[in-house]
Every structure is written in structure tokens, then in C-alpha cells.
Design an enzyme around this catalytic site. Structure first.
Site, mmCIF file in Angstrom:
data_model
loop_
_atom_site.group_PDB
_atom_site.id
_atom_site.type_symbol
_atom_site.label_atom_id
_atom_site.label_comp_id
_atom_site.label_asym_id
_atom_site.label_seq_id
_atom_site.Cartn_x
_atom_site.Cartn_y
_atom_site.Cartn_z
ATOM 1 N N ARG A 539 10.289 -15.840 -0.212
ATOM 2 C CA ARG A 539 11.689 -15.788 -0.571
ATOM 3 C C ARG A 539 12.555 -16.461 0.475
ATOM 4 N NH1 ARG A 539 12.593 -10.116 -3.302
ATOM 5 N NH2 ARG A 539 10.740 -9.525 -2.135
ATOM 6 N N SER A 602 4.850 -12.569 8.030
ATOM 7 C CA SER A 602 4.042 -11.340 7.987
ATOM 8 C C SER A 602 2.589 -11.580 8.370
ATOM 9 C CB SER A 602 4.135 -10.729 6.601
ATOM 10 O OG SER A 602 5.481 -10.632 6.233
ATOM 11 N N ASP A 656 6.940 -8.328 8.850
ATOM 12 C CA ASP A 656 7.546 -7.622 7.704
ATOM 13 C C ASP A 656 7.686 -6.120 7.943
ATOM 14 O OD1 ASP A 656 4.809 -7.308 7.551
ATOM 15 O OD2 ASP A 656 4.633 -7.759 5.409
HETATM 16 C C1 BG6 Z 1 8.564 -7.217 0.513
HETATM 17 C C2 BG6 Z 1 9.095 -7.626 1.865
HETATM 18 O O1 BG6 Z 1 9.464 -6.367 -0.109
HETATM 19 O O2 BG6 Z 1 7.327 -6.567 0.690
HETATM 20 C C3 BG6 Z 1 8.083 -8.545 2.508
HETATM 21 O O3 BG6 Z 1 10.328 -8.251 1.722
HETATM 22 C C4 BG6 Z 1 6.767 -7.874 2.607
HETATM 23 O O4 BG6 Z 1 8.517 -8.925 3.778
HETATM 24 C C5 BG6 Z 1 6.346 -7.394 1.263
HETATM 25 O O5 BG6 Z 1 5.794 -8.741 3.141
HETATM 26 C C6 BG6 Z 1 5.071 -6.628 1.349
HETATM 27 O O6 BG6 Z 1 4.590 -6.310 0.066
HETATM 28 P P1 BG6 Z 1 3.708 -7.267 -0.811
HETATM 29 O O7 BG6 Z 1 3.122 -6.372 -1.796
HETATM 30 O O8 BG6 Z 1 4.633 -8.246 -1.399
HETATM 31 O O9 BG6 Z 1 2.693 -7.881 0.083
HETATM 32 C C1 GLC Z 2 -1.257 -8.384 7.289
HETATM 33 C C2 GLC Z 2 -0.575 -9.079 8.407
HETATM 34 C C3 GLC Z 2 0.528 -8.246 8.963
HETATM 35 C C4 GLC Z 2 1.462 -7.826 7.872
HETATM 36 C C5 GLC Z 2 0.691 -7.128 6.782
HETATM 37 C C6 GLC Z 2 1.562 -6.709 5.645
HETATM 38 O O1 GLC Z 2 -1.890 -7.287 7.791
HETATM 39 O O2 GLC Z 2 -1.517 -9.380 9.405
HETATM 40 O O3 GLC Z 2 1.239 -8.958 9.936
HETATM 41 O O4 GLC Z 2 2.421 -6.979 8.367
HETATM 42 O O5 GLC Z 2 -0.326 -7.973 6.316
HETATM 43 O O6 GLC Z 2 2.140 -7.779 5.009
#
Ligand code: BG6
Ligand code: GLC
Ligand code: BG6
Ligand code: GLC
Length: 917
Positions: A539, A602, A656
Site C-alpha cells: 500500500r 515488514s 509492521d
Molecule cells: C496490515 C498492516 O494491516 O497487516 C501491514 O498494515 C502488515 O503493515 C499486515 O504487514 C500484516 O497482515 P497480513 O495478513 O497482511 O500479512
Molecule cells: C515476518 C517478518 C517480520 C514481520 C512479520 C509479519 O516474520 O520477518 O519482520 O513483522 O513477518 O509481517
């Protein structure tokens, strides 16, 4: 010669007169075809009523699901014990069904008496008696000390929810043992058998005698799909389409329905057919007002009906010169076997005379003829009524199959049908007349219902064995409290290793300092750009923070990152990101505006300041080359330069988890932990600076990105990893890495499920043993499907349709197993999360020297958000493992972008303050 003719004339005149007399007297018992068709239609309506969920409670014909779904296919085998209780005779049997293909059944049996004091006494005594007989049978045949599956033929109406259970709705026929109605007869018998320590029997099935009969006959004739008993009682079962059975979930295939047609008319529907004799029988029975249809038909009542008629005729002076005997006054003196004997072709008349004489009567020739005709009318009516109900069933079968003509076989049993000389012929003839579009074969079950019951037991025992195999697999995913405490302890140790300078490098939980040192205080403000990379969606966002009111407005756009970019070169990846930013700026009309940017990235990064982050290694689905060991902020800056269209002020790089903690912290200052249960699995928390040996200074706190996904990479949780976890690991982009993440996060749970399903299929326990192409496809079970499958609100059918959407052609049974597998896998994940979270909250509580800690955890991620049970199980586990912490899970509604913007705001303020100094 003349004399002979005269005699013959005299005899036929006599006969005619007698028949006319009886016909007149029993006018109401003679049913025309028109009436029979009418009864047939009424029974059709009754069946419909019994099958409907809303109408079943008030239906007199109960249409009981039997959980017998298929007729024997010849693959049944094994050794079984059988009990056959409820007909005229009680038997214990041993049945040996031979190996596949040969269709060979051997039976040994022994009859045991059923004295009235037992069958009308105390329920527990009845079951003790049955168990005693069984034990005796096993003893005399040397069958003790070997475990046997047992099939119980129990010929009374039972409500079943599975094969091995049956709640007795009411006793019928001659039985009336106290305290059994409304209880499960299988448990009653199991309890009684427990008293015999030296026998080991497992009751796997309870079947009605009609069902046993149908299955017995189906073993020899696969067309057999109806079972009828005309014996002590009367009843029928047939194979109904699952889609018509409201009371059982699932729409696929068929299930045998025990109609319990004996109760037809109990609600008054047959009052116009019933006669004064029927009413008298009913009043004198063990169950007045009940089984009214049965009482017009079956063996237990037929002789008695004849007796009542004869008595009435005698009283009216129509028989025996008006004389009666005391035997004729005595209930039960005429039995079905007498009726059968009196109706025999040749000896019939002689038999009649003998029987009447035995009853203390002095019958004339005319009396004998009349009595014989009474028998005929009573037994003919019985056959007629059975024929009408059976015709209704056959019509239903034909209509279910949408056929013009139905070819089918009806399995038959019962003493009345077997010993009465004319009964079968009459029944067959009337059925064929009532349903001319059905070609019916009537097949007598020579070996009773037990052979069929053994077939059902054979299938059940195969299912049970399979169930054990499935349970064995699922058990691998069940963690005990001790195991979870062990995980918690090990996680806690890893935290300490990660924080300490000496042990940091060997720690699998990296405990990365983030240079985020405080929670938002509400003074943050301004316009920021944010990138959110690494979750399900990529995003780009514009975040407007207004100070004071803690209000934030966000605009965002989701962009796809194609797989070839995720796993291409680093340059391609970052060029793509910049391209998306450009699109977003265009879209928002922001080109040329220079805004501070927070980069949610992340993945594990080693930071030396808030705006520097060296990617340690990719995790999850990313594998772009030339990035590991590089500063991702630099890479982004370079890509912006390469594009040479706009400039951006990259102020912060944020994990994240940290973004999530900040997002929630903006609303709840008590939020000091960030948790992601999404594609990946990770947690961050505010740590005391004094505990962070890698960063100078002892004052205040800093957020630590634990990167707990790597927990276990040194093998410390291998004791709870399964072969399926290993398979998933092997097939991943980073084998050997992120073991905890691979047991807990959305990207892998579906894969674990898939590996289990493959294994179960290989073992022949699922999908008919066929591994489809789809099942071989990696990634088919996305988190959203897993979550859908496990939703409680979903009927089995919907589960099946989800599986079908995924290209998995499953039966209802398959769907149940798939759902269980999903449940076991996701439950373990939630519990492991709980253990990890318990480790951190306990640490915080101890570090702060508190008796009791109250803390909020900001949570995000699709697994957490979509899964119906995940958050509950997580919460329960933390509560169990960290009882002195009051942990509130707070869902991050706005994603981590908002948090990243807040961090950027703070960092920007500090930057400016530094510049000004
Ligand atoms: C989102 C966050 O809501 O959730 C992201 O904005 C995050 O930063 C993500 O990585 C984690 O959830 P998923 O299921 O999208 O990996
Ligand atoms: C993976 C990444 C970590 C992140 C997580 C959730 O474990 O290594 O940095 O926070 O995924 O997205
Ligand atoms: C037997 C079956 O052959 O017939 C029993 O094995 C069944 O299960 C019985 O109950 C029905 O007939 P009757 O006449 O014994 O009630
Ligand atoms: C009675 C029972 C029924 C059984 C039938 C024949 O009607 O209620 O369950 O099938 O007798 O034995």
C-alpha cells in the site's frame, strides 16, 4: 355319482353362505383398491411430514435417519459379534465376513429365551441379561479374551445421531422394560457389559431389523434398497436421498430411513379404516393408542384379531351355535401360527377344526368354513395395508430417481411373511397392482437381519480404524499445557539471549532495536506519506494527523507486487515500488509536493537509527536478489533517484509490528506491544533501555522488534514440530529458517493443512485416496479459505462448496475431516502465539516488579482478523500461561501505515530539533 354331485353342491352352497355371512360381518375389514390407493397417498404425506425438520416433531411416522449410508459393496470383511433383539426370538451370533471379492459369510448363532419378567421388568436387568447371554455365548465358543466389534440389531424405534447410538423413543410389541425410554440403549448395554471383565466388546452399530434385513438382502442383490419386516411387529426402511433428510446435515448421497410405519395412524389418520376389533386389540395392548397401523397388520396381533372376531360372531349367534368356550375368551389363545395353519391350502379346514376343538369348541363344518374365511379376511387386510404403505415407499423411490419405471428389490423378513402360506403372494400381487410402474423383486432374507448388521458393522469398523488414523495425525497438533509452558520458557530465554551483547549473535530471536523510543503523545501532526510493504497487500498512503484530537485521515491505494518482482532483482523490486508511489502521487494530485515518508518494511532489519535499516534476510514470500545486507532506505532512495521524477524525504523505516503498536498506541497509551498474525508472525514491545545491551544508554525505553518468527531455528522446538511442518519448511523459500513463523502464520497454516491432507489421502483416508492436481498445488489454502472453512456458522455443505471452489472434490465425510484438520492446525498456531505473548507480558511484569500487569497489545494481520477462533484461543492461552497479566488485545483498524506516519512525525520533529541546535 349323483350323491357326489349333491354333496359338492351342498358343500359349495354351504361355503358360499358362510363366506357371505363373514363378508357381511367383516365388511369394514375388506379394503377396495380405491381405499388402498387412498391409504397409500396418506402414507406418502406422512413420510414427507416425518422427513421435514419442522413437521417431524408432530409426525406420527418418525422417518428416523439411521446413519447407514451405503449398501454393501463386497469389500466388507472381518469377524463380528451380533445381537438380534426385538423380534420373536433373541439371538447372539458370530459372523465372519470373508476377504474381499469372495462374498462369503459364515454365521454361528444361539437363541436365548426372553421371559416376560425380563422384557417387562427393570431396564438395567434387561441389559444385564443380554450381557450375560453374550458372555455365555462367548464363553461356550471360546471367544473370550479377544476384542470383537459388535453390531446390535435392536428392533424398536430409536433416534440416532450416529451409528453407535440410539435413544429409545418408545417400546413397542411385547417389550416394556422400565427406565429405558429416552436413553441411549448402546450405553445401557455397554455399561452392562463392563460388568463382565473377561469380555471385550465394542458396540459399533445399532441397527433396526428392517435395516439389517435390507442390508442382508443387498449383500446378494445390489438393487435392494428397501427392507420390510412383517413379523411380531411391522416396519420398513428404504434409502432416501440425503437432500430430502432435513434432520441430517449434508446433501450428498443417500441414507437409510427407518420409517417406523407401525405408528402410522397414531394421530388419527386411519380412524375411518380402523374397526371395533382394532380398538379392542389396542385397549388390551401394552401400548394403547400407539402403533395403530402395526396392530392391524403384524403377527403379534393377527391371531388376537381373529379371536376377537370369532368371539363377537359367537356372541351374535353367528358361530358355534352361539356357544363360547373359556379358551375363546382368553387373550392370546389364537396365535399367528394358528391363523397360518387354518389358511393352508389343503389341510386348512382340517387344521381349523383341530384348532377350534383345542379351544374347547365344537365346530360344525359351516363354522370351520366361516372361521377360515375370517382368517383370510384378517390376514388379507394385513397384506393389503402393508402393500399400500410399501407402494408409497416405492413411488417415493421412483420419484426421487426421476424414473418412469423403477426396478428395485425389497428385502423381506418376519414370521408372518415367512410362515403364512398365502401372505407373500397376496402382498406381491397387491403391490404390483398399486404401483404398476415398478418392477419389484421380493427377496426373502434367509439369514435374518444379522448378516446385514454385520455389513454395517464392518463398514463402521473400517471407519473407526480410519478415524483412529486421523486422530493420530491430529494428536500431533495438540499441545499440552506443559508443552506450551515449555515454549513460553524457551521463548523467554531467547529474548534474553537476543538482548545481551554476548549471546545476541547466536540468538534465533534477534531482538532488533528499532530506535522508536516513545509512544505517541497526541502532539504529532502533519501530512505524511507511508509505504506498507511485506504483508498481504502493498500500500501507498497519505496520512494526515491533526494534533490534539488524535484524529487521523488516511488515503491509500493498494498495488499488486507480481511474484516475479518479489523474487526478481532488488533493483526491479524497488523500481516497482517507486513506480507505485508515482502512480499514487499522480492519483492524489501530489506530484512535486515534498512530504516526509515513513516506510513500513515488514522484514527483519538491523537498524542503527530510525532511518537506516539493513535487511538481514528476506522472509515470507520475498526473495529479491541483492537486498540482503543492504540498507533498504538507501535502496529506495536510489530507486527514486533512478526515476528522477520526484524527491522524497524518507524519515523512518518501521517494522509492521512497530507500526501496529504505534497505531494502537495513538488511541490507548497502555499499548506497549505490537503483534502481527498475518502472512508472517512477529511481535515487538517496549523494552527498558537498560536491558538492551546493543544500544548505548540506560534511560527510558526502546521498542524491540523481536523477529520471533525465527524462534526454534536452532532446533529448540523440534520436539513439537511435525513431519508436516518439516515438509512445509522444505518447500519454502527459506528452508530451515523462521520455524516458529512456519507453525503459526497465515502463509504457512494452509500449507500445513495441505501437507496433512496429502498424507491422509495417501493413507486412503480422504478424497477416495486420489491426490488431485489441485491438492498438489502449493498455496491453495489461503488464510481466508482456512478461516471460512472453520466458521461455525457454516453448514457442512458450505464447507464442501468452498473445497469445491478450491478444486477439491470432497464428500461430506471428507469435508468434516478437512475442517478438523484446519481446526487442529489453527488452534496450535493460536496457542503458540499465546505462549509467545505470555513470555513477553510476564517478562514485562517481572521487569517492572509488578504483582499484576495490565497491558494492551495492538494486533493486526489477516489471520487474526479473519479467523473465527484464533483471537479467542490466543487470549485463553495467554490467560492460562500468564495469569498475573491482564492482557487486552486491541485490533489495529487502520493498519500499520498510521503508526509509521506517527513515528515519522516524531522523528521529523527530532530531526528538526537537532538541526535547530
Ligand atoms: C496490515 C498492516 O494491516 O497487516 C501491514 O498494515 C502488515 O503493515 C499486515 O504487514 C500484516 O497482515 P497480513 O495478513 O497482511 O500479512
Ligand atoms: C515476518 C517478518 C517480520 C514481520 C512479520 C509479519 O516474520 O520477518 O519482520 O513483522 O513477518 O509481517
Ligand atoms: C428375524 C430377524 O429374521 O426377523 C430379526 O433376524 C427380526 O432381526 C425378525 O426382528 C422379525 O420377525 P419376527 O417375526 O421374529 O418378529
Ligand atoms: C416394531 C418396531 C420396529 C421394528 C418392527 C419389526 O414396529 O417399532 O422398530 O422394525 O417392530 O420388528
Amino acid at each position: 355319482m349323483f350323491a357326489v354331485h349333491l354333496m359338492a353342491f351342498y358343500f359349495s352352497k354351504l361355503k358360499e353362505d358362510q363366506i357371505k355371512k363373514v363378508d357381511r360381518f367383516l365388511y369394514h375389514m375388506r379394503l377396495s383398491d380405491e381405499t388402498l390407493l387412498d391409504i397409500m397417498a396418506r402414507f406418502q404425506a406422512e413420510m414427507q411430514k416425518g422427513l421435514g425438520k419442522d413437521t417431524n416433531p408432530t409426525a406420527s411416522v418418525k422417518m428416523l435417519p439411521t446413519f447407514v449410508r451405503a449398501i454393501p459393496d463386497g469389500s466388507e470383511n472381518g469377524e463380528f459379534l451380533s445381537l438380534d433383539l426385538g423380534g420373536s426370538k433373541f439371538r447372539v451370533l458370530k459372523v465372519q465376513v470373508s476377504e474381499e471379492g469372495k462374498r462369503n459369510v459364515q454365521m454361528e448363532s444361539q437363541f436365548y429365551p426372553t421371559p416376560n419378567e425380563i422384557i417387562r421388568g427393570n431396564g438395567s436387568e434387561l441389559f444385564d441379561y443380554i450381557a450375560d447371554c453374550l458372555a455365555d455365548f462367548m464363553k461356550t465358543r471360546g471367544l473370550k479374551h479377544k476384542k470383537f466389534p459388535l453390531g446390535l440389531t435392536f428392533s424398536f424405534p430409536c433416534r440416532q445421531t450416529k451409528l453407535e447410538e440410539g435413544i429409545l423413543l418408545s417400546w413397542t410389541k411385547k417389550f416394556k422394560a422400565r427406565g429405558v425410554q429416552d436413553t441411549d440403549v448402546v450405553s445401557c448395554l455397554t455399561k452392562a457389559m463392563k460388568k463382565h471383565k473377561d469380555i471385550d466388546v465394542d458396540i459399533l452399530t445399532l441397527v433396526n431389523d428392517t435395516v439389517g434385513t435390507m442390508m442382508t438382502c443387498a449383500y446378494d442383490d445390489p438393487y435392494c434398497e428397501v427392507g420390510v419386516i412383517i413379523g411380531t411387529g411391522t416396519n420398513a426402511c428404504y434409502m432416501e436421498d440425503m437432500s430430502n433428510i432435513d434432520l441430517v446435515e449434508g446433501d450428498e448421497g443417500r441414507m437409510c430411513i427407518n420409517t417406523e410405519w407401525g405408528a402410522f395412524g397414531d394421530d388419527g389418520t386411519l380412524e375411518d379404516i380402523r374397526t371395533e376389533f382394532d380398538r379392542e386389540i389396542d385397549l388390551g395392548s401394552l401400548n394403547p393408542g400407539k402403533q395403530l397401523f402395526e396392530k392391524m397388520i403384524s403377527g403379534l396381533y393377527l391371531g388376537e384379531l381373529v379371536r376377537i372376531v370369532l368371539l363377537k360372531m359367537a356372541k351374535a349367534g353367528l358361530l358355534f351355535g352361539g356357544k363360547k368356550s373359556s379358551a375363546l375368551h382368553t387373550k392370546g389363545k389364537i396365535e399367528t401360527r394358528h391363523v397360518a395353519a387354518m389358511e393352508k391350502y389343503k389341510e386348512g379346514l382340517a387344521n381349523t377344526r383341530e384348532i377350534l376343538t383345542d379351544l374347547g369348541l365344537e365346530p360344525s363344518e359351516a363354522d370351520c368354513i366361516a372361521v377360515q374365511h375370517v382368517c383370510t379376511i384378517v390376514s388379507f387386510r394385513s397384506a393389503n395395508l402393508c402393500a399400500a404403505a410399501l407402494a408409497a415407499i416405492l413411488t417415493r423411490l421412483r420419484e426421487n430417481k426421476k424414473l418412469e419405471r423403477l426396478r428395485t428389490t425389497v428385502g423381506m423378513d418376519g414370521t408372518l411373511y415367512k410362515i403364512h402360506p398365502q401372505y407373500p403372494k397376496r402382498l406381491h400381487k397387491v403391490v404390483r397392482r398399486l404401483v404398476p410402474n415398478c418392477d419389484v423383486r421380493f427377496l426373502l432374507s434367509e439369514s435374518g437381519s444379522t448378516k446385514g448388521a454385520a455389513m454395517v458393522t464392518a463398514v463402521a469398523s473400517r471407519v473407526q480404524a480410519q478415524r483412529k488414523q486421523i486422530d493420530k495425525v491430529l494428536a500431533l497438533f495438540q499441545l499440552t499445557r506443559e508443552q506450551l509452558m515449555d515454549v513460553q520458557g524457551k521463548m523467554r530465554r531467547e529474548f534474553e539471549y537476543g538482548l545481551k551483547r554476548d549471546t545476541h549473535l547466536m540468538a534465533t530471536v534477534k531482538m532488533l532495536p528499532t530506535y522508536v523510543c516513545g509512544m505517541p503523545d497526541g502532539t504529532e501532526k502533519g501530512k505524511f506519506l507511508a509505504l506498507d510493504l511485506g504483508g498481504t497487500n502493498f500500500r501507498v498512503l497519505l496520512v494526515k494527523i491533526r494534533s490534539g484530537r488524535r484524529s487521523v485521515r488516511m488515503y491509500n491505494k493498494i498495488f499488486a507486487i507480481p511474484l516475479e518482482i518479489m523474487q526478481g532483482t532488488g533493483e526491479e523490486l524497488f523500481d516497482h515500488i517507486v513506480q507505485c508511489i508515482a502512480d499514487f502521487l499522480d492519483y492524489m494530485g501530489l506530484k512535486g509536493v515534498q512530504l516526509p515518508l515513513g516506510f513500513t518494511f515488514s522484514f527483519p532489519c538491523r537498524q542503527t537509527s530510525i532511518d537506516k535499516g539493513t535487511l538481514i534476510e528476506w522472509t515470507k514470500g520475498f526473495k529479491a536478489t541483492d537486498c540482503e545486507g543492504e540498507d533498504v532506505v538507501d535502496m529506495l532512495r536510489e530507486a527514486i533517484k533512478r526515476r528522477n521524477e520526484f524527491d522524497l524525504d524518507i524519515v523512518a523505516v518501521v517494522n509492521d509490528t512497530v507500526g501496529t503498536m504505534m497505531t494502537c498506541g495513538h488511541e490507548d497509551p497502555n499499548c506497549e506491544i505490537g503483534l502481527i498474525a498475518g502472512t508472517g508472525s512477529n511481535m515487538c514491545y517496549m523494552e527498558e533501555m537498560r536491558n538492551i545491551e546493543l544500544v548505548e544508554g540506560d534511560e527510558g525505553k526502546m521498542c524491540i522488534n523481536t523477529e520471533w518468527g525465527g524462534f526454534g531455528d536452532n532446533g529448540c522446538i523440534d520436539d513439537i514440530r511435525t513431519q508436516y511442518d518439516e515438509k512445509v519448511d522444505e518447500g519454502s523459500l527459506n528452508p530451515g529458517k523462521q520455524r516458529y513463523e512456519k507453525m503459526t502464520s497465515g502463509m504457512y497454516l494452509g500449507e500445513i493443512v495441505r501437507q496433512i491432507l496429502i498424507d491422509l489421502t495417501k493413507q486412503g483416508l480422504l478424497f477416495r485416496g486420489q491426490i488431485s492436481e489441485r491438492l498438489r498445488t502449493r498455496g491453495i489454502f489461503e488464510t481466508k479459505f482456512l478461516s471460512q472453512i472453520e466458521s461455525d456458522r457454516l453448514a457442512l455443505l458450505q464447507v464442501r462448496s468452498i473445497l469445491q471452489q478450491l478444486g477439491l472434490d470432497s464428500t461430506c465425510e471428507d469435508s468434516i475431516v478437512v475442517k478438523e484438520v484446519c481446526g487442529a492446525v489453527s488452534r496450535r498456531a493460536a496457542q503458540l502465539y499465546g505462549a509467545g505473548l505470555a513470555a513477553v507480558v510476564e517478562k514485562k511484569r517481572e521487569d517492572q516488579g509488578l504483582e499484576y500487569l495490565k497491558i494492551t497489545v495492538g494486533v493486526d494481520g489477516t489471520l487474526y482478523k479473519l479467523h473465527p477462533h484464533f483471537s479467542r484461543i490466543l487470549q485463553e492461552t495467554v490467560k492460562e500461561l500468564a495469569p498475573r497479566c491482564d492482557v487486552t488485545l486491541m485490533l489495529s483498524e487502520d493498519g500499520s501505515g498510521k503508526g509509521a506516519a506517527l513515528i515519522t512525525a516524531v522523528a521529523k520533529r527530532l530531526q528538526q530539533a537537532q538541526k535547530e541546535n
